[in-house]
Design an enzyme around this catalytic site. Structure first.
Site, mmCIF file in Angstrom:
data_model
loop_
_atom_site.group_PDB
_atom_site.id
_atom_site.type_symbol
_atom_site.label_atom_id
_atom_site.label_comp_id
_atom_site.label_asym_id
_atom_site.label_seq_id
_atom_site.Cartn_x
_atom_site.Cartn_y
_atom_site.Cartn_z
ATOM 1 C CB SER A 1 -18.850 -9.882 -5.620
ATOM 2 O OG SER A 1 -19.119 -11.110 -4.783
ATOM 3 C CE1 TYR B 1 -3.514 -2.429 0.362
ATOM 4 C CE2 TYR B 1 -2.878 -2.873 2.757
ATOM 5 C CZ TYR B 1 -3.943 -3.117 1.525
ATOM 6 O OH TYR B 1 -4.638 -4.107 1.596
ATOM 7 C CG HIS C 1 25.134 -2.512 20.865
ATOM 8 N ND1 HIS C 1 25.217 -1.319 20.139
ATOM 9 C CD2 HIS C 1 24.893 -2.182 22.020
ATOM 10 C CE1 HIS C 1 24.788 -0.408 20.995
ATOM 11 N NE2 HIS C 1 24.734 -0.892 22.088
ATOM 12 C CG ASP C 2 21.069 -1.711 16.815
ATOM 13 O OD1 ASP C 2 21.541 -1.379 17.808
ATOM 14 O OD2 ASP C 2 19.874 -1.425 16.559
ATOM 15 N NE ARG D 1 14.996 -2.182 17.387
ATOM 16 C CZ ARG D 1 16.244 -1.963 16.650
ATOM 17 N NH1 ARG D 1 16.269 -2.274 15.332
ATOM 18 N NH2 ARG D 1 17.234 -1.905 17.437
ATOM 19 C CB THR E 1 24.961 7.009 24.522
ATOM 20 O OG1 THR E 1 24.306 5.631 25.342
ATOM 21 C CG2 THR E 1 23.827 7.900 24.426
ATOM 22 C CB SER F 1 14.470 -0.934 21.842
ATOM 23 O OG SER F 1 15.102 -0.890 20.561
ATOM 24 N NE ARG G 1 16.800 2.988 26.736
ATOM 25 C CZ ARG G 1 16.660 2.885 25.369
ATOM 26 N NH1 ARG G 1 18.195 3.320 24.875
ATOM 27 N NH2 ARG G 1 15.891 2.731 24.531
ATOM 28 C CG HIS H 1 -31.106 9.747 15.343
ATOM 29 N ND1 HIS H 1 -30.213 9.804 16.703
ATOM 30 C CD2 HIS H 1 -31.649 11.231 15.519
ATOM 31 C CE1 HIS H 1 -30.496 10.890 17.649
ATOM 32 N NE2 HIS H 1 -31.545 11.722 16.760
#
Length: 484
Positions: A285, A15, A82-83, A334, A107, A330, A325, A155
């Site tokens: 349909s 999409y 550790h990415d 993502r 960091t 995390s 934190r 209504h």
């Protein structure tokens, strides 16, 4: 065939626009990390740290990852779990002169959080442009049908008349509020900046030998290089996850607008008064070949429900961030952040496609009005009789009896509403029979609807879209095409 062997989210594979899908892609994410490391190195060098020109140039020359670097990063992450550090080492391999200073003093959240804020800002900007186009298209629709009478519903029961254009202004007004809210969230967005492991900037204070002014200037300069006007004055290791709430709230609110609008269109399709686009080769349909299902509006409702619920993730995440934190934000973020923007993007594209191909059936609308208008006109008939010297109570009783007789024809016998024929046949109403056509003109029942449309478009819609940024988006916009 490999792409068909593993699950892919339909948000991106089926999409979403290329622009939004690319924004949250791995290629753009890690490219942005490298730009942030470059900005940090440039600012640290400017403030006196021993970083060579060669290191800066090698970083500039390798901001984009190729396929080989993605493979190296994957192996590094598998080894290090550790990415961020995986990508520090990968970047260092192609920029060896900078290998020892990449991520200096920082960091992980320096790149992850600041990158997220960059993506959020760019994503909000994309949405603003698309929303402006949707508003523009519905405004044209409202103008075109400003004075076309249609039966109003409260209504979902027949009520007084309105116009097709006036009804569209109700949708547009909510879209304008969404435009305001999304722009406000975008313009309020700050930068995490250079804050260190717990937000105290201790590592940078050590790098600059206790020089507080240089640490503050480093934060200001990196923020400037990254294109933000300000950084949040205080943070923990992360920027406050309350920011995610503030960002996703207007998206959820837009989801409610889109759902209401698309639901109205689905109901109008059922009434056969207004239909969304339907291609000549489209199948409604697999079994019922005659069907013209409002699948675009149904898709909008389906995805809008998802969009409305995503903010709950942000609320939950912000509420459980312990002290400076925890990492339980995390994996959730993502998924949450990209999905929210991809979903909003898809809803807007589909709304634009619908708005550009709406088909109105005036004769169906007129027929439905004719079925209900005789009852609505009774008070006008009574007042006309009084003006001709008649007794109000007597006229009321005559109309009451004839109305019940006509209702019996409609409800019990399934025939057309013949109230007006009954009025014409009753000698009591001879004084006003020459006025009946005028008294039954649908346009005499729509009040100020056309004028309301004109004033709303002139005083609210056009000024809102006059913004230079939105005008640029409108100038570049073509017709929205759906892949499926």
């Amino acid at each position: 065939m490999e792409a068909f062997d593993t699950y892919q989210t339909p948000l991106s594979s089926r999409y979403a626009s290329k622009e939004m899908a690319h924004l949250f892609s791995s290629a753009n994410r890690f490219h942005t990390w490298r730009k942030l490391w470059l900005n940090l190195a440039i600012a640290e060098k400017e403030l006196g740290l021993p970083i060579s020109d060669e290191a800066i140039e090698q970083m500039k020359a390798n901001l984009h990852l190729d396929a080989k670097q993605f493979e190296v990063a994957a192996e590094e992450e598998k080894k290090r779990r550790h990415d961020v550090m995986a990508h520090v080492h990968t970047f260092g391999q192609v920029a060896p002169a900078a290998a020892g200073i990449i991520h200096l003093g920082a960091t992980s959240c320096y790149v992850t959080d600041n990158a997220d804020l960059i993506f959020i800002r760019e994503a909000l900007t994309l949405l603003l442009g698309k929303l402006a186009v949707v508003i523009d298209r519905f405004a044209a629709f409202a103008q075109q049908h400003r004075d076309l009478p249609t039966l109003g519903f409260t209504h979902f029961q027949p009520a007084q008349l309105t116009t097709v254009g006036k009804r569209a202004t109700l949708w547009i007004q909510e879209l304008l509020w969404d435009l305001r809210n999304i722009k406000r969230a975008r313009d309020d967005l700050g930068f995490r900046g250079v804050k260190g492991t717990t937000g105290t900037q201790a590592s940078f204070l050590a790098l600059f030998d206790g020089d507080h002014d240089k640490v503050e200037e480093l934060d200001r300069r990196v923020t400037e290089l990254s294109g933000f006007s300000y950084a949040y004055p205080v943070t923990s290791q992360t920027y406050s996850r309350k920011i995610d709430i503030d960002v996703l709230a207007p998206l959820a609110s837009f989801g409610a607008t889109a759902h209401k609008l698309a639901t109205d269109l689905r109901l109008l399709a059922h009434l056969k008064e207004v239909e969304e686009p339907f291609e000549s080769t489209q199948i409604g349909s697999s079994a019922m070949a005659y069907k013209r299902n409002p699948m675009r509006s149904e898709r909008i409702c389906s995805l809008a429900r998802h969009l409305m619920t995503i903010q709950q993730n942000a609320l939950g995440t912000a509420s459980v961030q312990w002290f400076e934190r925890t990492l339980d934000d995390s994996a959730n973020r993502r998924i949450t952040l990209p999905e929210a923007f991809l979903t909003a993007d898809i809803v807007l594209t589909t709304l634009q496609n619908v708005s550009e191909g709406l088909v109105v059936y005036p004769k169906v609308i007129a027929r439905r009005i004719a079925q209900e208008l005789p009852f609505m006109a009774t008070e006008n008939i009574i007042m006309a009789m009084v003006k001709k010297g008649g007794d109000r109570q007597e006229a009321h009783e005559k109309i009451r009896v004839l109305s019940h007789e006509a209702a019996h024809q409609v409800k019990q016998l399934g025939l057309e509403n013949d109230l007006i024929e009954r009025v014409r046949a009753d000698p009591y109403f001879d004084p006003i029979k020459g006025q009946l056509d005028a008294l039954l003109d649908p346009k005499s029942f729509i009040g100020r609807a056309p004028e309301q449309v004109d004033r709303f478009l002139a005083e609210w819609v056009r000024p809102a879209l006059a913004d230079a940024e939105l005008q640029a988006a409108l100038g570049k916009a073509g017709r929205a095409e759906l892949n499926v």
